[in-house]
Scaffold this active site. Structure first.
Site, PDB file in Angstrom:
ATOM      1  N   GLU A 158       0.800  -1.228   0.000  1.00 62.24           N
ATOM      2  CA  GLU A 158       0.000   0.000   0.000  1.00 62.24           C
ATOM      3  C   GLU A 158       0.834   1.281   0.000  1.00 62.24           C
ATOM      4  OE1 GLU A 158      -3.982  -1.484   2.303  1.00 62.24           O
ATOM      5  OE2 GLU A 158      -2.291  -0.960   3.556  1.00 62.24           O
TER       6      GLU A 158
HETATM    7  C1  TNX Z   1      -4.329  -4.165   4.626  1.00 61.51           C
HETATM    8  S1  TNX Z   1      -2.541  -6.391   4.243  1.00 61.51           S
HETATM    9  C2  TNX Z   1      -3.082  -3.853   5.128  1.00 61.51           C
HETATM   10  C3  TNX Z   1      -2.970  -3.398   6.514  1.00 61.51           C
HETATM   11  C4  TNX Z   1      -4.302  -3.270   7.187  1.00 61.51           C
HETATM   12  C5  TNX Z   1      -5.160  -4.442   6.798  1.00 61.51           C
HETATM   13  C6  TNX Z   1      -6.464  -4.490   7.508  1.00 61.51           C
HETATM   14  C7  TNX Z   1      -1.537  -5.332   4.159  1.00 61.51           C
HETATM   15  C8  TNX Z   1      -0.252  -5.783   3.694  1.00 61.51           C
HETATM   16  N1  TNX Z   1      -1.904  -4.083   4.474  1.00 61.51           N
HETATM   17  O1  TNX Z   1      -2.264  -2.190   6.569  1.00 61.51           O
HETATM   18  O2  TNX Z   1      -4.101  -3.260   8.550  1.00 61.51           O
HETATM   19  O3  TNX Z   1      -5.379  -4.399   5.419  1.00 61.51           O
HETATM   20  O4  TNX Z   1      -7.153  -5.663   7.221  1.00 61.51           O
END
Ligand code: TNX
Length: 566
Positions: free
Chosen positions: A372
């Site tokens: 992300e």
């Molecule tokens: C996605 S999974 C994220 C996290 C959040 C999560 C909540 C991932 C690698 N990144 O930053 O906490 O979703 O479900």
């Protein structure tokens, strides 16, 4: 947030706090860590044991009714399902004269002491751990067996039980199997009437995958060392072997770094919802590593970069492209922060953090996140990863990254952790598959299967639902070997269950989201594909519930499973 701040409190103190909107009932036994027993000198042990044996007598004489005969649990009724089971002959019964024989091997002794610690409280038996002796429970290392790094063999018959493995981890996993074969009452910490039979026969067992992980996000909410240990004990029961700690995120930096002290002191001073947060000192982190290692779990520390770095950016102005430190952040948005890719100081920072963390971590892996990074251009992301991955190698570790890393150039030998879902685009899946074909190992954490922070259904009081609701069957019923099209079988290193903690604040919350899904992930990682069967699994799962009750684990009573009466 619901405002619940139930925290783990050591043995004997009250475990209840104020009830809130998201109150999860905290079982009375849930508020303390088991198995932190003092190791008494032998004579005191003996005295204690005699008293306990005397206490046992109270159950079987006088006014107390005689206990109902206990049928041994079938050898196959274990989670994760063993690779091969042959039931044969009468059971072994653990009694007051049972000894644990460990020969001269320190590793066998360690497994034997662990087993004795597990069994003594509920059985009330002395269970001496000795080098030699006739009968009883024998633990032995045999370096030339077909057991591999983590496998074991368990032979049980009226004369005794023998656990054999090539490596200490195999003995430890065998001990967990033996534990599950005993009645659930063995998990109680007061003397129980017994008897303690173990069915006769042979189990030959070895894991399908070398990576069977669980991730705990200690950044969104901070969890104390004791809370982490408590989770480690649950993981050990199901033969997990990796504890992935998500140590930094926008809301908090949780590990002391001497060369950048404000990261932990300031960047760790809050959490989601504005609570006080916290961080691990180096000694506390080492304590977690030691505790996990004693249970054959390798700690995989994660510093998430270049996104998810707001806590670091708030701590040091120079890490920001504009040179201005933003205020701390306690919300739950994602994707808004980024280290400053063009600035040289960014790489001084990364080098220092990775050097100090690698020095603290005996395990082979260092997770650099990489998910992300929505505020970083693709070109900057690739550039950043190109500079950072060699730093991990320089300090002797293997890179693990979230699967977005496959959009850059994964280093040789790197592992990518896939967290997509059914609806993830074919293009993104193909990118992961292509990297897998070029040698990148894959850890599978599909969010709509094994994200433990996903709600079970509409009524789950905790968790998120961006990946949908994930009930027990959905979580269990898939095959890691064929999950991602175009990924060669041998590229799949295993599975991992992440627990993100935006809504998770204490051990009772952890238990409620992890149980009953966590054992299913363990089975996906350990058991041969041929044993995979939902109908059979749901029966074995239901049989675990009394064990969870005895351990103080509050679980979601999924309507998909026929639980025994509460
Ligand atoms: C996605 S999974 C994220 C996290 C959040 C999560 C909540 C991932 C690698 N990144 O930053 O906490 O979703 O479900």
């Amino acid at each position: 947030m619901g405002g619940l701040f139930h925290r783990f409190r050591p043995e004997g103190s009250a475990g209840d706090g104020p009830a809130g909107e998201w109150s999860i009932p905290i079982p009375t036994k849930g508020a303390r860590v088991r198995r932190h027993r003092l190791h008494l000198p032998g004579s005191l042990h003996l005295l204690g044991s005699l008293l306990l044996v005397a206490a046992t007598g109270l159950f079987t004489s006088g006014a107390a009714p005689a206990p109902a005969p206990v049928e041994p649990r079938p050898l196959a009724q274990v989670i994760p399902a063993p690779a091969s089971v042959t039931e044969a002959g009468p059971p072994y019964r653990i009694t007051g004269t049972t000894g644990i024989r460990v020969g001269d091997s320190p590793a066998a002794r360690a497994a034997g002491e662990y087993l004795a610690d597990l069994l003594r409280p509920a059985t009330g038996y002395p269970l001496p751990v000795t080098r030699h002796g006739a009968g009883g429970i024998r633990l032995r290392l045999a370096h030339d067996g077909p057991y591999g790094a983590e496998g074991y063999r368990l032979d049980s018959g009226p004369a005794g039980i023998t656990l054999t493995a090539a490596r200490p981890a195999g003995l430890f996993h065998g001990v967990q199997t033996l534990r599950q074969l005993l009645p659930a009452a063995v998990e109680e910490d007061t003397v129980q009437p017994g008897p303690w039979p173990v069915a006769g026969g042979t189990i030959r067992d070895t894991p399908r995958y070398p990576w069977r992980g669980a991730m705990l996000d200690v950044a969104r909410h901070f969890f104390t060392v004791d809370e982490v240990k408590r989770y480690v004990d649950r993981l050990a029961l199901y033969k997990f072997n990796k504890l992935h700690l998500h140590l930094s995120d926008d809301q908090g930096w949780r590990i002391a770094v001497d060369s950048w002290p404000r990261l932990a002191e300031y960047g760790g001073s809050t959490e989601v919802g504005g609570g006080p947060g916290g961080h691990y000192t180096k000694e506390q982190y080492r304590e977690i590593v030691r505790y996990a290692a004693a249970r054959h779990l390798e700690v995989v520390p994660e510093i998430d970069m270049p996104g998810h770095t707001h806590a670091a950016l708030a701590s040091y102005a120079e890490l920001n492209c504009d040179g201005v430190a933003p205020p701390l952040y306690t919300g739950t948005a994602v994707g808004f922060s980024s280290l400053c890719v063009p600035k040289e100081v960014t790489y001084d920072f990364v080098d220092d953090v990775i050097r100090e963390l690698a020095a603290l971590t005996p395990g082979r892996y260092l997770h650099i996140g990489g998910d992300e990074a929505h505020s970083t251009s693709h070109a900057d992301y690739a550039r950043f990863m190109e500079r950072v991955q060699p730093v991990v190698a320089r300090y002797g570790k293997t890179v693990v990254g979230w699967h977005q890393l496959t959009g850059a150039s994964p280093a040789r030998g790197a592992l990518a952790q896939y967290w997509g879902l059914d609806r993830t685009s074919d293009e993104e899946k193909a990118e992961v598959a292509k990297a897998a074909r070029s040698g990148t190992g894959i850890i599978l954490s599909p969010a709509d299967r094994v994200y433990l922070d996903m709600k079970y259904d509409r009524t789950t009081p905790l968790g998120l639902s961006w990946a949908g609701y994930v009930e027990v069957k959905r979580s269990y019923d898939w095959d890691p070997g064929s999950y991602l099209p175009g990924v060669p079988q041998d590229a799949v290193r295993g599975v991992e269950a992440p627990l993100w903690t935006e809504t998770i604040e204490n051990s009772a919350h952890i238990d409620h989201m992890a149980f009953p899904r966590l054992p299913g992930v363990a089975e996906l990682g350990w058991s041969p594909a041929a044993t995979h069967d939902w109908e059979d699994y749901r029966t074995r799962l239901a049989a675990q519930a009394p064990r969870w009750d005895a351990l103080g684990i509050g679980y979601h009573r999924s309507p998909q499973v026929d639980w025994p009466a509460a």
